[in-house]
Design an enzyme around this catalytic site. Structure first.
Site, PDB file in Angstrom:
ATOM      1  N   SER A 214       5.585  49.882 -14.196  1.00  0.00           N
ATOM      2  CA  SER A 214       5.058  50.595 -15.464  1.00  0.00           C
ATOM      3  C   SER A 214       5.274  52.192 -15.279  1.00  0.00           C
ATOM      4  CB  SER A 214       3.369  50.660 -15.281  1.00  0.00           C
ATOM      5  OG  SER A 214       2.789  51.273 -16.446  1.00  0.00           O
TER       6      SER A 214
ATOM      7  N   ARG B 194      12.071  57.982 -58.905  1.00  0.00           N
ATOM      8  CA  ARG B 194      12.273  58.021 -57.265  1.00  0.00           C
ATOM      9  C   ARG B 194      11.182  57.135 -56.816  1.00  0.00           C
ATOM     10  NH1 ARG B 194      10.667  64.031 -57.023  1.00  0.00           N
ATOM     11  NH2 ARG B 194       8.805  63.755 -57.997  1.00  0.00           N
TER      12      ARG B 194
ATOM     13  N   ARG C 181      -7.536  53.595 -15.857  1.00  0.00           N
ATOM     14  CA  ARG C 181      -7.557  54.769 -14.782  1.00  0.00           C
ATOM     15  C   ARG C 181      -9.062  54.630 -14.216  1.00  0.00           C
ATOM     16  NH1 ARG C 181      -6.334  57.067 -19.658  1.00  0.00           N
ATOM     17  NH2 ARG C 181      -4.096  58.031 -20.023  1.00  0.00           N
TER      18      ARG C 181
ATOM     19  N   ARG D 197      -5.297  50.901 -12.396  1.00  0.00           N
ATOM     20  CA  ARG D 197      -4.345  51.632 -11.458  1.00  0.00           C
ATOM     21  C   ARG D 197      -5.572  52.042 -10.389  1.00  0.00           C
ATOM     22  NH1 ARG D 197      -1.849  57.106 -13.961  1.00  0.00           N
ATOM     23  NH2 ARG D 197      -4.246  57.664 -13.914  1.00  0.00           N
TER      24      ARG D 197
ATOM     25  N   ARG E 117      19.670  71.204 -62.737  1.00  0.00           N
ATOM     26  CA  ARG E 117      18.385  70.871 -61.774  1.00  0.00           C
ATOM     27  C   ARG E 117      18.798  70.598 -60.273  1.00  0.00           C
ATOM     28  NH1 ARG E 117      16.318  65.600 -64.479  1.00  0.00           N
ATOM     29  NH2 ARG E 117      14.455  66.093 -63.561  1.00  0.00           N
TER      30      ARG E 117
ATOM     31  N   ASN F  40       4.748  60.412 -18.656  1.00  0.00           N
ATOM     32  CA  ASN F  40       4.189  61.783 -18.492  1.00  0.00           C
ATOM     33  C   ASN F  40       4.686  62.654 -17.324  1.00  0.00           C
ATOM     34  OD1 ASN F  40       2.853  61.306 -20.947  1.00  0.00           O
ATOM     35  ND2 ASN F  40       0.680  61.281 -19.876  1.00  0.00           N
ATOM     36  N   ASP F  41       4.329  62.025 -16.113  1.00  0.00           N
ATOM     37  CA  ASP F  41       5.018  62.543 -14.871  1.00  0.00           C
ATOM     38  C   ASP F  41       6.400  62.276 -14.642  1.00  0.00           C
ATOM     39  OD1 ASP F  41       3.185  63.523 -13.449  1.00  0.00           O
ATOM     40  OD2 ASP F  41       1.831  61.903 -13.047  1.00  0.00           O
TER      41      ASP F  41
END
Ligand code: ADP
Ligand code: MG
Ligand code: MG
Length: 924
Positions: free
Chosen positions: A785, A345, A582, A638, A99, A789-790
């Protein structure tokens, strides 16, 4: 001492135990644990060859390390002694199974071979010894089939064809109906076919068979199926040593009607209910249950048929749960009324089941709250919060394509191809699915009314994906099989779908189905509330030291939200604030859009101010509602961020004329404006606070709207905590100047309204330079903050809109380990954040730090944010529950680390878990 490659188990003892998963694989480690004290369960004896051998096997070019053969011989002899039988013996053969099993369970991905040790003579011995000729021949034909298929690569269908042929002669349907003569005939035919396929006789030497099977199992580690499975489950190649191989004595479920084999769960893996459930088949072996050839019976039937075995199984279920402190998935076989355990398991489970079990097990004092919190994968929570496809309906549905699973949930509707159509149809009461090449900010209104969004291009951070996640709308993007034929038709794999046809998407899997597949609404159960409450407690109580030596307490979850509806969702899902509101998203609605566009095309400052004055009351109303919805929790607003040209789009002459008419200007004048606003690289262009450096009146209007909205709430006695955030900062001078202007506006409003409002004014950190001068910025900023992303975009120099072209190659070739826009990179943006933390807090000890990029909803990134010393993460409202849990897990894991370092071996750590579990923390 030479490395030990082989571990024995059986006869009430074992060389290994459950702590050795890495070496023995999950299956081997648990077999050892079950066999030895204190569990002492009925496990057939055997031995496990370690994953180290698998690793060596591949290093040495598919050869075994020296000494392995002798070691296997030694343990085979021990096994033969334990069983009182010999492998290959012609009178009374020992049969074994070979196995597979890695440290992480990969169900069905690798190979297992049963009944090994039979040959033309041993089959007669087995028949004589057991007095069961049919059983012996059934075992032999199964063995030839499995060995041929799994170890030697003979096509499975060729075996099935032979069985079918024999069954047809007598017109029987089920395998158990085959008689001895028929089985003998099948064996005969199998061997003939095998010889034809392989050019040699089926091996008669049991040792040759055993090594063939061991080689096949090690080989299966690198079969395409297993590789694919690891890829899909984010198990990096090289993260595991490989598979172990367990060779163990066979027990037989195919010895007639007092024998059988089955699979059971200690709790219901789909609901989490504390009920014992499972399936079994009488007179069957191994794969028969899963193969679906015969329909298995429910465990409750076993209770009727063989109450003694059933009771024994129930007791084992309890003992295993108490031992492992978790739901168990168990495999068992009954041989002539005697029960054997072949595997256990921690069972896989749905999100709902995971939460229910975790909460129940704390109540049962089986685990602590901290252990409970580690039991649920944060991503699993999504399943509890979004509408989902009905499982039975999916089975019958036709899958037509697959794209990227961008935003989870199920969406079903009539397809439309423009946002305007979506709005129009939705108004008429229809459910629509918006299908676009990609989406743009203009599509927001259409996206908001759609049941789901499907795009043919774009990645997981594309506009459609980000907005969809923010809205909690299901989205499949980058589905390249969708092509646009004309305004009313799309084509998928050659088949046309017209506007108005129904399609269904599953945003969790990225699959697209034809027609309407039933969708079930989400339910938020009481257990989830309790569970997330524990997560909040853990985060609230947390404290850690940052790399710069600061002590930071608590770790909050905020939400990104731009509308009152977002704020309400955020609050409902448990956000403790809005980390990013935003303001530009407010301008996409009319009449704000027209007023804003007029402001943009203004000829001079005077004109601009006049137009701004018209927008002011409209923004003020939005701010008022958002701040109110957050019931006194912080709201971080913002100031305007995107480049202005995003709001003036006129690609065709018709569009230009229409827009000119709407804005009451001459087309030529508008065309000149559009040209003036055009930029080569708008994301690095005239945007963010750069707009306020050239046109201070824009931010002044926004600050005034914020201040007036807050003043109104203040007078109404409504709680508020508003923060003003400046985007795209690269110089402390920007913050200094804009802050000065904002404070003057606020002072005016205070004077006029008779209020005494104060606003925290902070800076975003989105570029490397900002992080590097964070000490200077902190002098003028009340908080930071991180716009990751940028920050990722500018640290990597990867354009988020273009990196889709190469990121897959980067990941496949392991030039990068993770997509930097999905998982915050600790060495790039992460390191800059650490610098900003240290520099910023060197000026202001308690400088409040947060993250508002997409990473704020990603568990690994959340853990990094905790480590860096952020006070909160902010993510889309629908990811808030996930972030609440992921944040708590980051705390628990960070606290557990020093203890793990001290523990020298694996055993003490395992013991510690058991003692901790015996004494659960006091209930709250
Ligand atoms: P998988 O990892 O695909 O579940 P296993 O190694 O668990 O593969 O084997 C599949 C099935 O084969 C088991 O569930 C069990 O029913 C049967 N089996 C394996 N070893 C034995 C054995 N020694 N005796 C009887 N049946 C066995
Ligand atoms: Mg199994
Ligand atoms: Mg930004």
């Amino acid at each position: 001492m030479a490395t030990k490659y082989v571990y024995f188990f059986g006869n009430g003892d074992a060389d290994g135990d459950e702590s050795m998963r890495a070496e023995l694989g999950g299956k081997g480690a648990n077999l050892a644990q079950m066999a030895k004290k204190p569990l002492s369960l009925p496990v057939p004896p055997g031995f496990t060859i370690t994953t180290d051998v698998c690793q060596e096997f591949y290093k040495l070019g598919r050869k075994y390390p020296a000494g392995l053969e002798a070691e296997v011989d030694k343990y085979l002899a021990k096994l033969e002694k334990a069983m009182g039988k010999k492998l290959g013996d012609e009178k009374d053969p020992l049969l074994v199974s070979v196995r597979s099993g890695a440290a992480i369970s990969m169900p069905g991905m690798m190979d297992t071979i049963l009944n090994l040790g039979l040959n033309d003579k041993a089959v007669l011995g087995l028949a004589a010894k057991t007095g069961n000729e049919r059983f012996a021949w059934d075992a032999y034909r199964r063995f030839i089939q499995m060995y041929g298929d799994v170890a030697m690569g003979v096509d499975h269908d060729k075996f099935e064809a032979i069985i079918e042929k024999v069954k047809k002669i007598r017109g029987i349907k089920d395998d158990p109906e085959l008689n001895v003569d028929e089985l003998k005939k099948i064996v005969e035919e199998y061997k003939k076919m095998y010889k034809k396929e392989k050019g040699e006789d089926f091996p008669q030497d049991a040792k040759v068979q055993m090594w063939g099977a061991i080689g096949a199992v090690f080989g299966s580690w690198m079969n395409p199926r297993a590789i694919k499975y690891r890829k899909l489950n984010n198990i990096k190649e090289g993260a595991l040593k490989g598979t172990a191989v367990s060779v163990m004595a066979m027990v037989f479920g195919n010895k007639g009607n007092t024998s059988g084999t089955g699979v059971c769960f200690s709790r219901d893996p789909s609901t989490g209910e504390n009920v014992f459930m499972g399936e079994y088949l009488m007179n069957a072996q191994g794969e028969d249950v899963v193969a679906g050839i015969r329909t298995p019976q429910k465990l409750s039937q076993l209770q009727k048929e063989n109450p003694k075995v059933y009771d024994q199984l129930c007791k084992i279920r309890d003992r295993l749960e108490k031992h492992y402190h978790d739901m168990q998935d168990m495999e068992f076989t009954v041989e002539e009324g005697k029960l054997y355990m072949l595997q256990c398991r921690n069972g896989k489970r749905t999100g709902a089941a995971a939460v229910k079990m975790a909460v129940d097990m704390v109540a049962e004092k089986l685990i602590t709250k901290e252990q409970a919190l580690l039991r649920v994968e944060p991503e699993q929570l999504n399943q509890l919060l979004l509408p989902q496809l009905d499982k039975d309906a999916v089975k019958k549905a036709t899958e037509i394509a697959a794209g990227l699973n961008a935003s989870p949930g199920a969406g079903c509707g009539q397809i439309v191809f423009t946002a305007d159509e979506a709005v129009e149809w939705a108004k008429a009461g229809k459910k629509v699915l918006l299908v676009r090449k990609e989406t743009s900010p203009d599509d927001i209104a259409g996206m908001a009314v759609a049941q789901g969004i499907l795009t043919s291009t774009g990645g997981r951070t594309s506009h459609a994906a980000v907005v969809a996640r923010g809205m909690g709308t299901p989205c499949v993007c980058g589905c390249s099989e969708v092509t646009f034929k004309d305004a009313n038709t799309i084509v998928v794999k050659g088949k046309s779908y017209k506007k108005g046809d129904f399609l269904t998407i599953d945003g969790a899997t990225g699959k697209v189905y034809e027609g309407q597949v039933a969708v079930k609404p989400a339910t938020i159960s009481g257990d989830l509330e309790t569970f997330l409450g524990w997560a909040d407690e853990v985060r609230a109580k947390s404290t850690r030291k940052t790399a710069s030596g600061q002590t930071v307490k608590g770790f909050d979850v905020y939400a990104n939200g731009d509308t009152p509806k977002n704020a309400e969702d955020a609050f409902r899902f448990g956000a403790k604030g809005i980390g990013l509101c935003r303001t530009e998203h407010m301008f996409f609605d009319e009449p704000k859009l027209t007023a804003f566009q007029k402001m943009i095309v203004s000829e001079n400052t005077e004109d601009r101010k006049k137009n701004l004055a018209k927008i002011l009351p409209l923004q003020q109303k939005d701010f008022y509602e958002i701040i109110k919805a957050m019931k006194g929790y912080p709201v971080t607003i913002r100031l305007l961020d995107p480049p202005l040209n995003e709001f003036i789009q006129a690609e065709s002459k018709d569009q230009l004329n229409a827009l000119a008419k709407k804005l009451d200007m001459k087309p030529a004048a508008l065309a000149a404006k559009v040209a003036a606003l055009d930029e080569h690289n708008p994301m690095l262009g005239h945007r963010g606070c750069r707009l306020a450096i050239t046109y201070p009146e824009i931010y002044e209007m926004q600050v005034e709207a914020i201040a007036r909205a807050t003043a109104k709430l203040d007078k109404e006695g409504v709680a508020h905590e508003v923060q003003i955030m400046i985007p795209n900062v690269v110089s402390y001078r920007e913050v200094e100047q804009i802050r000065g202007q904002a404070e003057a506006v606020i002072a005016n409003v205070n004077k006029e309204c008779g209020t005494n409002l104060k606003f925290a004014i902070g800076s975003m950190v989105e570029f490397p330079r900002t992080a590097l001068i964070a000490d200077k910025v902190a002098k003028f900023a009340d908080f930071f903050s991180f716009g990751t992303n940028d920050l990722s975009q500018t640290t990597f120099g990867f354009s988020r809109d273009d990196y889709g072209k190469f990121i897959e190659s980067y990941l496949d070739q392991r030039i990068l380990e993770d997509d930097p826009f999905a998982t915050l990179d600790p060495d790039g943006p992460g390191a800059l954040m650490e610098i900003a933390e240290a520099k910023g807090r060197s000026v202001k000890k308690n400088l409040h730090l947060g993250i508002c990029g997409e990473h704020g909803g990603d568990p690994a990134s959340i853990a990094l944010c905790y480590k860096i010393g952020l006070n909160y993460v902010s993510c889309s409202p629908f990811r808030v529950p996930l972030a609440r849990l992921a944040g708590a897990q980051a705390v628990i894991k960070a606290n557990a680390k020093p203890a793990a370092k001290k523990a020298p071996a694996k055993k003490p750590a395992a013991k510690k878990a058991t003692t901790a579990a015996k004494k659960p923390a006091a209930k709250k």
